[in-house]
Design a protein around this motif. Structure first.
Motif, PDB file in Angstrom:
ATOM      1  N   PRO A   1     -48.252   8.783 -24.760  1.00 25.76           N
ATOM      2  CA  PRO A   1     -49.134   8.084 -25.695  1.00 25.76           C
ATOM      3  C   PRO A   1     -49.322   6.633 -25.230  1.00 25.76           C
ATOM      4  CG  PRO A   1     -47.329   9.175 -26.861  1.00 25.76           C
ATOM      5  CD  PRO A   1     -47.006   9.233 -25.398  1.00 25.76           C
TER       6      PRO A   1
ATOM      7  N   ASN B   1     -51.132   4.829 -34.364  1.00 24.43           N
ATOM      8  CA  ASN B   1     -51.967   5.565 -35.323  1.00 24.43           C
ATOM      9  C   ASN B   1     -53.214   4.766 -35.689  1.00 24.43           C
ATOM     10  OD1 ASN B   1     -51.168   3.659 -37.144  1.00 24.43           O
ATOM     11  ND2 ASN B   1     -49.748   5.001 -38.236  1.00 24.43           N
TER      12      ASN B   1
ATOM     13  N   TRP C   1     -52.674  13.852 -30.149  1.00 28.13           N
ATOM     14  CA  TRP C   1     -51.283  14.349 -30.117  1.00 28.13           C
ATOM     15  C   TRP C   1     -51.027  14.674 -28.647  1.00 28.13           C
ATOM     16  CZ3 TRP C   1     -48.617  18.810 -28.728  1.00 28.13           C
ATOM     17  CH2 TRP C   1     -47.321  18.927 -29.230  1.00 28.13           C
TER      18      TRP C   1
ATOM     19  N   ARG D   1     -42.850  12.048 -37.168  1.00 25.92           N
ATOM     20  CA  ARG D   1     -43.001  11.765 -35.736  1.00 25.92           C
ATOM     21  C   ARG D   1     -43.070  13.065 -34.920  1.00 25.92           C
ATOM     22  NH1 ARG D   1     -36.809   9.635 -35.205  1.00 25.92           N
ATOM     23  NH2 ARG D   1     -35.891  11.697 -34.886  1.00 25.92           N
ATOM     24  N   ASN D   2     -43.800  13.010 -33.851  1.00 25.81           N
ATOM     25  CA  ASN D   2     -43.891  14.097 -32.849  1.00 25.81           C
ATOM     26  C   ASN D   2     -44.555  15.380 -33.331  1.00 25.81           C
ATOM     27  OD1 ASN D   2     -42.385  12.338 -31.351  1.00 25.81           O
ATOM     28  ND2 ASN D   2     -40.470  13.438 -31.553  1.00 25.81           N
TER      29      ASN D   2
ATOM     30  N   ARG E   1     -53.266   2.548 -28.543  1.00 23.03           N
ATOM     31  CA  ARG E   1     -52.044   3.319 -28.747  1.00 23.03           C
ATOM     32  C   ARG E   1     -51.602   3.177 -30.210  1.00 23.03           C
ATOM     33  NH1 ARG E   1     -45.940   3.130 -26.406  1.00 23.03           N
ATOM     34  NH2 ARG E   1     -45.369   4.607 -27.975  1.00 23.03           N
TER      35      ARG E   1
ATOM     36  N   ASP F   1     -50.796   9.672 -32.195  1.00 23.92           N
ATOM     37  CA  ASP F   1     -50.091   8.773 -31.279  1.00 23.92           C
ATOM     38  C   ASP F   1     -51.010   7.747 -30.629  1.00 23.92           C
ATOM     39  OD1 ASP F   1     -51.102   9.941 -28.826  1.00 23.92           O
ATOM     40  OD2 ASP F   1     -49.726  11.597 -29.166  1.00 23.92           O
TER      41      ASP F   1
END
Ligand code: M6R
Length: 608
Positions: A80, A50, A74, A599-600, A48, A30
């Motif tokens: 993030p 990837n 993470w 995601r997440n 912020r 993130d």
């Protein structure tokens, strides 16, 4: 979760750190950042998003050798954002830290530090670390870290850098992985060996409470009292080619196709010359398998599904009860354990915090523990009484695929072995069954070689927003695994249900836009499954059957049939799993999802 890298040596430092981050990106993505010693100070860049967002900023960083730290995050505490990305700096910008873990008492520490004049720039738990070290710094970073760490409650793998000590990295570890990579005239600190595998395969796993000081040609490990500590150097059992995509578009697809190898490698070399099944790792007499009167599996996610599957196999081969617990619930149940209860922890990473807690609870109760893990030398492997390795090789895709099948191979092996050692299974049966398991390699290859129907089904149903996966008996855990795979990479709502239970509730959900995937091979529950399929059809929901090759009858009551080769009933999950993984994969790709980094999610979940 979170990947950390430290490097000191002659290679271009920014590029080497970034390369390490790329290898660790599966751990969290993130936000990301680097901190490098430069012109007597520390230069930090962070962003912020990837690593693709960080990469454009690398251009003006030094191209020569040096010392630095890096992080891919993470988020746990703090959203993030660029401010919350690591590294974090002390007030004067002279010390930097990257961290993986959770500092539980950070608010209390932050209040104290603020009252003593420290100014915080982020909303993370991590930042207190660097301020505490600043407060204790008298020109020796290792000593400052040693003085600061006892004030911390929680988990950490942390690497520090000081502008006043060129070429020096200091690491500290408690309950989050940290490894030392030993090169020629260069050294690394990282969350996983993958970060330095392109440069060296020699590594040292740090243990809880270890502090390490690293330069390009030296390293020393101390305990928290300053006493020196010996740790074993080991060789990483695979090389860098194992963590490249090898011509595939995604790691997940590559790993799905590596399953015949993972399956075979986990089973390989288990027969002794005396024709007995041998699991050498379990022969060290740390517990007597004949004394065991109960087995409890503890695990999470995909590993939980492999454990559930193991229960079906083992109960058929053994005379003792087998239970399966979700690791994060095990502790609350506080089960009564004793030295005759074997606790089997199943985990790809061997670092999952929930499963580690379950293992520690078992140890506290005096129960013997066995880890079934993929990562050699991981915390679970080290802390358990015994270890059975799955030989799947490194898995980069966040969604577990080949490690699931390798875990299934391992639990079959374990069941056979326990049955043999307890005198319940005849040697001929054990030998024959092992051969049958090995022969499944070819069946897995067949499934992977014929994917047209899977792709057609994916294309037809990829816009649906709900799926139900139904299975009975040993295929019920697989239904749960198939649902998990689909939801984690395509973000479609999916549930895996025991087919017989559908009429007790979920049937209310069905409608013509709600596909049901029925795992219906030719086995003892075939007719019952057919009854369930009819119930689905009566509600106009479309049915995709996963059935045995040659079963023409099933065609008449389903929209689509994905055929798998005929095998013995207890082996159907092994041949159906790759087809279901590919289904999830193609659906996700057709929806434009990033299958390797959903995601997440993080590959290794080191927080509870
Ligand atoms: O490393 P572990 O096997 O202990 O990890 C357990 C789960 O976090 C993991 O299986 C997770 O559910 C995967 N994303 C599944 O694809």
């Amino acid at each position: 979760m979170c990947g950390i890298v430290g490097y000191t040596g002659p290679r271009p430092v920014a590029a080497t750190l970034f390369h390490g981050l790329r290898r660790l990106e599966y751990r969290g993505y993130d936000s990301a950042g680097l901190g490098i010693q430069e012109d007597g100070g520390i230069r930090v860049i962070k962003r912020r998003g990837n690593l693709d967002h960080l990469e454009p900023l690398l251009g003006d960083l030094p191209g020569e050798g040096g010392t630095g730290i890096a992080h891919t995050r993470w988020a746990t505490h703090g959203v993030p954002s660029t401010e919350n990305a690591h590294p974090h700096l002390d007030c004067r910008g002279r010390i930097a830290v990257v961290h993986n873990g959770i500092i539980e008492n950070y608010q209390e520490l932050e209040r104290g530090l603020t009252s003593r004049g420290h100014r915080f720039r982020s909303r993370t738990d991590t930042e207190v670390l660097v301020h505490l070290v600043e407060e204790n710094y008298r020109g020796d970073l290792l000593e400052a870290v040693r003085a600061a760490m006892p004030k911390i409650r929680g988990t950490y793998a942390a690497v520090f850098l000081s502008a006043d000590e060129p070429g020096v990295l200091v690491g500290a570890r408690k309950d989050s992985p940290l490894l030392l990579g030993l090169g020629e005239g260069e050294n690394f600190l990282a969350s996983a060996t993958l970060a330095f595998l392109d440069f060296t395969r020699r590594a040292v796993s740090l243990e809880n409470g270890d502090l390490v000081r690293v330069t390009d040609d030296d390293w020393v490990i101390l305990d928290i009292n300053g006493g020196s500590v010996e740790r074993k150097v080991f060789e990483v059992p695979f090389d860098a080619t194992a963590v490249q995509k090898g011509g595939y578009s995604d790691f997940m697809l590559k790993e799905i196709h590596e399953q015949p190898q993972a399956w075979m490698d986990t089973l390989r070399g288990r027969m002794s010359p005396g024709n007995r099944l041998r699991i050498e790792e379990l022969e060290e007499d740390r517990f007597d398998l004949r004394e065991i009167n109960r087995i409890i599996f503890v695990s999470c996610g995909t590993s939980y599904h492999a454990s559930l599957l193991g229960r079906y196999v083992m109960e058929g081969w053994m005379d003792i009860p087998v239970e399966v617990d979700i690791s994060s619930e095990f502790y609350y149940r506080a089960p009564k354990l004793d030295p005759r209860c074997l606790v089997v922890a199943v985990s790809q990473s061997g670092e999952t915090a929930d499963t580690m807690s379950a293992v520690r609870w078992a140890k506290r109760c005096g129960a013997p523990t066995l880890a079934v893990v993929n990562v050699v030398g991981s915390m679970m492997a080290r802390e358990s009484d015994g270890v059975l390795y799955t030989h799947a090789g490194p898995e980069i895709g966040v969604a577990a695929t080949k490690t699931f099948l390798a875990q299934v191979a391992a639990v079959y092996l374990l069941g056979l072995y326990l049955g043999q050692e307890r005198g319940l299974l005849e040697p001929e049966f054990v030998r024959h069954t092992l051969r049958e398991l090995e022969d499944l390699t070819g069946r897995i290859e067949e499934v992977l070689g014929d994917t047209d129907t899977v792709e057609r089904c994916a294309d037809k149903y990829c816009r649906c927003e709900d799926f139900l996966f139904l299975g009975r008996n040993i295929n019920y855990p697989l239904a749960m695994e198939a649902a998990l795979k689909l939801k984690e990479i395509s973000y479609i709502h999916a549930e895996g249900y025991p087919a017989g239970e559908m009429k007790h509730g979920p049937i209310a959900l069905l409608h013509p836009g709600f596909p049901v995937v029925a795992l219906i091979p030719r086995d003892s529950v075939y007719e019952k499954m057919k009854g369930n399929v009819e119930e689905v059809r009566a509600r106009q929901a479309p049915v995709i059957a996963v059935a045995t090759q040659g079963d023409a009858e099933i065609r008449s009551c389903c929209e689509e049939v994905i055929y798998v080769p005929e095998v013995k009933p207890q082996y159907y999950p092994v041949v159906m799993a790759p087809a279901l993984q590919l289904f999830a994969y193609h659906v996700a790709k057709m929806r434009g999802c990033n299958v390797d980094q959903p995601r997440n999610l993080a590959k290794t979940v080191t927080v509870e």
